[in-house]
Design a protein around this motif. Sequence first.
Motif, PDB file in Angstrom:
ATOM      1  N   MET A  12      18.246  45.460 105.820  1.00 22.96           N
ATOM      2  CA  MET A  12      16.705  44.449 105.530  1.00 22.96           C
ATOM      3  C   MET A  12      16.281  43.839 104.032  1.00 22.96           C
ATOM      4  SD  MET A  12      13.202  46.035 107.021  1.00 22.96           S
ATOM      5  CE  MET A  12      12.904  47.631 105.417  1.00 22.96           C
ATOM      6  N   ASP A  13      15.704  42.519 103.926  1.00 24.13           N
ATOM      7  CA  ASP A  13      15.723  42.420 102.637  1.00 24.13           C
ATOM      8  C   ASP A  13      14.049  42.649 102.611  1.00 24.13           C
ATOM      9  OD1 ASP A  13      18.219  41.050 102.503  1.00 24.13           O
ATOM     10  OD2 ASP A  13      17.208  39.304 103.218  1.00 24.13           O
ATOM     11  N   ASP A  14      14.307  42.771 100.858  1.00 29.03           N
ATOM     12  CA  ASP A  14      12.292  43.390 100.681  1.00 29.03           C
ATOM     13  C   ASP A  14      11.920  41.491 100.897  1.00 29.03           C
ATOM     14  OD1 ASP A  14      13.283  45.403  99.021  1.00 29.03           O
ATOM     15  OD2 ASP A  14      13.660  44.426  97.425  1.00 29.03           O
ATOM     16  N   PHE A  15      10.543  42.052 100.560  1.00 26.99           N
ATOM     17  CA  PHE A  15       9.367  41.261 101.014  1.00 26.99           C
ATOM     18  C   PHE A  15       8.306  41.477 101.049  1.00 26.99           C
ATOM     19  CE2 PHE A  15      10.001  44.040 105.169  1.00 26.99           C
ATOM     20  CZ  PHE A  15       9.201  43.988 105.683  1.00 26.99           C
ATOM     21  N   ALA A  16       7.378  40.750 100.755  1.00 27.22           N
ATOM     22  CA  ALA A  16       5.846  40.579  99.711  1.00 27.22           C
ATOM     23  C   ALA A  16       4.830  41.384 100.696  1.00 27.22           C
ATOM     24  CB  ALA A  16       5.739  39.830  98.990  1.00 27.22           C
ATOM     25  N   LEU A  17       3.633  41.103 100.629  1.00 23.50           N
ATOM     26  CA  LEU A  17       2.875  41.596 101.337  1.00 23.50           C
ATOM     27  C   LEU A  17       1.932  39.815 102.028  1.00 23.50           C
ATOM     28  CD1 LEU A  17      -0.142  44.002  99.688  1.00 23.50           C
ATOM     29  CD2 LEU A  17       1.279  44.403 101.494  1.00 23.50           C
ATOM     30  N   PRO A  18       1.621  40.196 103.027  1.00 18.27           N
ATOM     31  CA  PRO A  18       1.227  38.748 103.726  1.00 18.27           C
ATOM     32  C   PRO A  18       1.158  37.545 102.593  1.00 18.27           C
ATOM     33  CG  PRO A  18       0.554  40.767 105.355  1.00 18.27           C
ATOM     34  CD  PRO A  18       1.366  41.505 103.890  1.00 18.27           C
TER      35      PRO A  18
END
Length: 242
Positions: free
Chosen positions: A1-7
Amino acid sequence: MDDFALPGGIGVSHLRAYDWAAEDGVRGGSPHLHLACTEAYVVTGGHGAVQTLSVGGYVETPLEAGVIAWFAPGTVHRMVQGGSLRVTVLMQNSGLPEAGDAVFTFPTDVLADASAYAEAAALPKNEHAARRRRDLAIRGYLPLREALRDGDPEPLRAFHRAAVALVSPKIGDWVPRWEAGALKAAELTGVHLKALAVGDGRHLEHAGVRVATPSNPDGFGMCGRRAEYDIAGRVDDQEGHR
């Protein structure tokens, strides 16, 4: 799973409004504005107000649990403590406020000297320093407010010009932060929509959850005691659907 930012690549923090009385007898935080970011207050407890200055005039907006108030770039805002006021702050363009997008309403002589401004605006390490910074911002704020009450927006316009002059040299560093955060988040939605339109749902395989706890649970913010989160602003492409 890649990193992702807040919406949307936003930033988030929790605030407990300062309870210190300023020279006008009002308890609260340090008046300031943002030059490129919209800010929102989600009130989670207690009560108080936010005082705002714009070329349209002075407004005091009551804050209580359940209220959401937000203000565009250029709006001078001062959080006012009424009783146990607690606010979750949502900030557009995570990374830009931390890079200097906020400018305090310090007196004109401080605003005119970049070195003096940087020294006065430095992150406080204790309550004494936080109060000193707040009180200096109040000293410059009160004349702006009185002028607006008298129907004169020119002192506020002069403050806007001074704020722009302070941040203009930093914009070259801000653009990559915005491109890697909020802009990329918006673009990634477009990538996903195009993929979905042709039946490609490979990005769904990168689903998951991320959890963050405060990196600084009780710091000294502009408006109050601040719980900060160190959340990466980078938005990954997710399987390179470009």
